[in-house]
Design a protein around this motif. Structure first.
Motif, short mmCIF file in Angstrom:
data_model
loop_
_atom_site.label_atom_id
_atom_site.label_comp_id
_atom_site.label_asym_id
_atom_site.label_seq_id
_atom_site.Cartn_x
_atom_site.Cartn_y
_atom_site.Cartn_z
N ASP A 85 0.83 -1.27 -0.10
CA ASP A 85 0.12 -0.02 0.06
C ASP A 85 0.93 1.32 -0.05
OD1 ASP A 85 1.23 0.07 2.45
OD2 ASP A 85 -0.73 -0.06 3.42
N ALA A 86 2.19 1.09 -0.03
CA ALA A 86 3.09 2.09 0.20
C ALA A 86 2.81 3.16 1.25
CB ALA A 86 3.08 2.95 -1.23
N ARG A 87 1.99 2.62 2.27
CA ARG A 87 1.92 3.38 3.48
C ARG A 87 2.87 3.14 4.38
NH1 ARG A 87 -4.42 3.45 3.79
NH2 ARG A 87 -5.05 4.81 2.09
N SER A 88 3.60 1.79 4.60
CA SER A 88 4.33 1.18 5.40
C SER A 88 5.52 0.76 5.10
CB SER A 88 3.55 0.33 6.48
OG SER A 88 2.90 -0.65 5.75
N ASP B 296 4.39 2.56 10.22
CA ASP B 296 3.26 3.30 9.59
C ASP B 296 3.96 4.82 9.23
OD1 ASP B 296 0.07 3.64 9.00
OD2 ASP B 296 1.27 5.57 9.64
N VAL B 297 4.28 5.22 8.03
CA VAL B 297 4.94 6.30 7.68
C VAL B 297 4.24 7.70 8.34
CG1 VAL B 297 6.03 7.63 5.76
CG2 VAL B 297 6.27 5.13 5.89
N ALA B 298 3.01 7.55 8.10
CA ALA B 298 2.39 8.82 8.45
C ALA B 298 2.37 9.07 9.87
CB ALA B 298 1.02 8.53 7.87
N SER B 299 1.79 7.86 10.78
CA SER B 299 1.89 8.11 12.11
C SER B 299 3.19 7.86 12.88
CB SER B 299 0.72 7.18 12.64
OG SER B 299 1.27 5.88 12.60
#
Lengths: 608, 357
Positions: free
Chosen positions: A445-448, A467-470
């Motif tokens: 998902d390219a998020r993590s 998790d890159v965002a959080s």
């Protein structure tokens, strides 16, 4: 449990590391002589396999301390005869993961001070300062400060024999030039240098001053040269300009010898000094001194290393099914003295990215090179403020690169380099005492990002997802210290190479998102004919998910790359090479590239 | 010379000062480099213009308390840099002679190690900044051309300057004498008082204001028991997830940089941009040292936070949002026990001399 090179790559400055990664073996002496200015004579004192330049010359210039990488022991070599002997006796790598690194001679030539890697139960990285007599006896720990000073480098022994000038690397990653009292072990910090990393520091012949070089600005810029009074009373810049200036040695004649590219080309220069101040203009001793690194001075002789082989990106093509190569492996075209680092293919297979440092400005910013996958012309070069890079991974959309290593301020962590803008973003910082994330890769998902994490107890070691965002981190599976990891192309399976006691390791596969038991495909044992696991070799799936590509290595640096059927069966030998670092398989499953980290030096002597 | 003595009156104190400074041992004694307390560097930058001697330091200490260095004679350096408060102040934004600086008074302890001074880094030497503080309308507001005359009128100062500068000539000297008593070669004589010499003396004294040998220094030297368990947990947070050491690093727990934390954003103080003129430097202020931080409330460049708890809460929430917020500052999501641990660690940064020495 972690092999020596694994530890080296997480913390040791590149300048030291380059010398350590030379291959073990036995070199001969050479007698090449060159002449320069009328009163200058240079000659080659040691060449061939096994040249290690992590140590220093004895005061009479007859001996050189170094690390015998066959065991990791401290050793000395007679430069005239080539005879050598170990000063420590730690046993084999299976017996102990400890090892010596940088070393300096006592002014009377009867002892050597050296750094010694000795991990603690709660400190993965810990070096201490030791002293050993040349005529035998047990080494003595002079300075050890677990947790607060994880790494140190002895630079020079004071002429009065009382102190070892040592660079201390603090837990906050800042560095300090310190005088360590040989008798008491007390460290008096002479000067703190922030996040800047000194390259080399030497005493003046009278012991009243030390000369050192540090990046002029930030952590990774051309270096300036300073002279600092050892009583702390004053400091004087000796070379403070746009050029890259590096200390090589301080001769008993009073000349401070340094490397500089002030003319646009690197050369060895001499600066007459008096009472810690420049006394007259610097003169060029040796022009075109490419890929030189300082070793030290013995009287009026300067000893220095010359790199004759630098780390290079090697590319070719393999046949995973039948074994062997389809296209012979060959270095990418590049300036010969440039030092290449980790690499990765773009997801569309059209480009290859790798890090490199260019000469002549050896301290200049590290750069990322993006070029055509066919090895053709460079598409782009991007400067990055990195001291060292451990992994490069292209993002699924091809727009950025994950970089793992020591970034700005020497901070180890995971970074993202946006290719369009050249902007560097920090994603995660290593927890204190942790080694770098290993084998990072984006989840679908390219998020993590998932990677192998190794922290001191009680933190769990294993495969984690970030998790890159959080910034939230989740332990996916507890594992022994990891060597490499790779997720199958369909995302269903996870392959890992993990360490076992006594320098062994295993390759195993388990479901990517489940607790099911792992299935072991290969065991690695250093005593096997092809050696143990290659700690830097990486792990790849073929695009069809049928094979895993891994690497083994031997103590002398010889390495092999293999393909093993995931469904079961014997591994196929793909190719042999030397000093193989992280193999990356092209999306076509045939082309392959890796960095041959082999870096060979020769030891040269300069005399006026 | 203590603050109490100084406040008793100029003449009497100068007599004491002169007597002390004329002591042979002081005059000839070697003061530089000063011994470094545990945890601090041996090397501290200093101008080569005037050798730092006990006499120069004593003169500087006296000048530090000298109210004649303010326009109306009501203030001295010590009015805001209070020795009993680690040479900082208790009020958020102290008043100068003719108004306010609009900024909190930073501690002077260990300031000799710095390479830029004031919250916006406008000065590159202590001496330069001392002259700025004396002449700035928001601080002591005394025109520099009046400095020499003010001091020259006080018996004892000329002797004190002779003791401090005897046998040397400062590179910075050379201005006209207040009494026209320059030597025949045009150089000022040893007793000559100039604003530059005032700055050199004050600089010498300020360099002696060092604070070290704190519990954290003993811990860093290997004495594990120097920090309690809670403070050790705070240190781990400080170095790790709290990301404090991204800016507060090295022996002084500062990085010499200018950072935008969002404090005071939107207010009148442009911070570093006042010096550089660059829009992106708006709201950037010098990273302060955290040594003795428990002694130096209130906090931040504008003194807007009264306690360390407020400061921790501020950073925990990710600082003050603005377009130029420093990239190191992100929400931390600390638990209450983690904030307590951080606070416990910050309290171990007080030097052996305590808040007042």
């Amino acid at each position: 449990m972690l092999r020596n090179f694994a530890i080296l790559l997480v913390l040791v400055p590149a300048a030291v590391l380059t010398a350590c990664l030379n291959e073990a073996g036995r070199g001969g002496t050479a007698a090449a002589v060159a002449t320069h200015a009328s009163d200058i004579r240079t000659w080659r004192a040691w060449s061939g396999e096994g040249v290690d330049l992590s140590g220093a010359p004895s005061p009479d210039g007859k001996l050189l301390s170094y690390v015998d990488w066959e065991t990791g022991d401290l050793a000395v070599r007679e430069l005239e005869t080539g005879a050598h002997r170990r000063l420590t006796a730690k046993g084999t790598w299976q017996d102990s993961e400890e090892y010596a690194l940088a070393s300096v001679f006592a002014p009377d030539g009867n002892a050597v001070a050296y750094s010694w890697f000795r991990p603690q139960p709660d400190q993965l990285i810990h070096y201490e300062l030791r002293v050993v007599e040349l005529d035998g006896g047990e080494p003595r720990v002079v300075y050890s400060n677990p947790g607060n000073v994880p790494y140190l480098v002895p630079m020079a022994w004071s002429p009065d024999g009382r102190h070892v000038l040592t660079v201390l690397y603090a837990a906050d990653r800042t560095t300090q030039l310190a005088l360590v009292d040989v008798a008491s072990g007390e460290a008096q910090v002479l000067k703190s240098l922030g996040w800047r990393e000194p390259g080399k520091a030497v005493y003046s012949p009278d012991g009243g001053f030390v000369a050192y070089d540090v990046p002029a600005d930030g952590t990774n810029s051309p270096r300036d040269l300073f002279v600092l009074a050892t009583d702390g009373s004053r400091e004087m810049p000796v070379a403070r300009d746009v050029a890259d200036d590096r200390v090589l040695g301080w001769l008993t004649s009073g000349e401070l010898v340094f490397l500089s590219d002030r003319t646009g080309r690197p050369g060895i220069w001499s600066q007459p000094m008096r009472a810690g101040r420049p006394a007259g203009a610097a003169t060029l001793l040796v022009p075109d001194a490419w890929a030189v690194r300082g070793i030290g001075a013995a009287g009026n002789r300067l000893m220095y290393g010359v790199a004759v082989e630098s780390p290079r990106v090697i590319a070719g093509a393999i046949d995973a099914e039948r074994g062997g190569v389809l296209v012979e492996l060959a270095p990418l075209p590049h300036q010969s003295a440039d030092r290449h680092g980790p690499l990765d293919w773009s997801p569309d297979g059209r480009a290859l990215a790798y890090t490199f440092r260019a000469v002549p400005q050896q301290a200049a910013l590290m750069r990322v090179m993006v070029r055509g996958a066919d090895g053709g012309s460079a598409a782009r070069e991007i400067e990055i403020e990195f001291e060292r890079v451990r992994h490069v991974r292209w993002s699924p959309d091809g727009g950025s690169l994950l970089l793992v290593g020591a970034g700005p301020q020497g901070r180890g962590g995971i970074y993202r380099l946006v290719l369009a803008s050249g902007q560097l973003e920090r994603i995660a910082v290593n927890p204190p005492g942790a080694t770098y994330a290993r084998s990072p890769e984006w989840d679908g998902d390219a998020r993590s990002i998932r990677f192998l994490r190794h922290e001191p107890p009680p933190a769990p070691t294993g495969l984690v997802s970030l998790d890159v965002a959080s910034g939230e981190e989740r332990l996916l599976r507890a594992l022994p210290p990891g060597v490499a990891a790779a997720r199958s192309p369909d995302g269903e399976w996870q392959a890992v190479i993990v360490a076992e006691p006594r320098d062994r390791a295993r390759l195993e596969v388990f479901p990517a998102d489940g607790p099911a038991a792992a299935r072991t495909l290969v065991h690695f044992d250093p005593d096997d004919a092809h050696g143990g696991v290659n700690w830097q070799g990486g792990l790849n799936w073929t695009p069809d998910g049928r094979y895993l590509i891994y690497s083994r290595s031997q103590l002398d640096g010889r390495g092999t790359v293999w393909a093993i059927p995931v469904a079961g069966g014997e591994p196929r030998l793909l190719f042999e090479d030397r000093s193989i670092a992280e193999v990356r398989l092209h999306p076509d499953g045939r082309r392959i590239a890796f960095t041959r980290e082999r870096e060979r030096f020769e030891l040269w002597v300069l005399e006026r | 010379v203590t603050g109490t003595l100084v406040r008793t009156g100029g003449c009497a104190v100068l007599a004491v000062l002169s007597a002390a400074a004329s002591c042979t041992a002081h005059r000839a004694g070697k003061a530089w480099p000063l011994p470094a307390p545990a945890g601090l560097d041996l090397y501290m930058p200093a101008p080569e213009a005037a050798a730092i001697t006990p006499a120069l330091i004593v003169l500087g200490q006296h000048l530090f308390h000298e109210q004649r260095l303010s326009a109306d004679g009501s203030m001295s350096c010590a009015s805001c840099h209070r020795p009993d408060r680690a040479f900082s102040d208790t009020v958020a934004q102290p008043a100068g002679v003719y108004g306010r600086t609009g900024r909190n008074t930073p501690s002077l302890r260990n300031v000799g190690y710095a390479s830029s001074f004031a919250w916006d880094g406008r000065s590159t030497s202590i001496e330069e900044h001392v002259l700025h503080a004396i002449s700035s309308p928001g601080e002591l507001a005394l025109p520099l051309h009046e400095v020499a005359g003010r001091l020259d009128a006080v018996p004892g100062y000329r002797d004190a300057f002779r003791q401090a500068f005897g046998g040397r000539r400062s590179r910075r000297d050379g201005g006209a004498s207040a009494r026209g008593d320059a030597r025949p070669d045009g150089a000022p004589d040893d007793a000559h008082i100039t604003s530059d010499r005032v700055a050199l003396a004050l600089g010498a004294y300020i360099r002696t204001l060092r604070s070290g040998d704190a519990p954290v220094d003993r811990f860093r030297a290997g004495d594990i028991a120097a920090l309690g368990a809670n403070a050790r947990a705070g240190l781990a947070l400080f170095l790790g997830r709290g990301n404090c050491a991204a800016c507060h690093a090295g022996p002084l727990l500062r990085d010499g940089q200018f950072r935008n934390t969002g404090v005071g954003w939107g207010g009148p103080d442009a911070g570093r941009a006042l010096v550089t003129g660059r829009p992106e430097d708006r709201g950037r202020f010098a990273t302060p040292s955290l040594r003795d931080v428990a002694c130096t409330s209130p906090y931040m460049h504008d003194g807007s936070m009264a306690t360390l708890e407020e400061v921790i809460d501020f950073y925990d929430a990710g600082g003050g949002a603005n377009p130029y917020l420093d990239g190191e500052i992100t929400p931390l999501h600390l638990q209450p026990y983690e904030k307590e641990a951080l606070l416990a660690f910050l309290e171990t940064l007080t030097g052996a001399g305590g808040c007042a020495h």
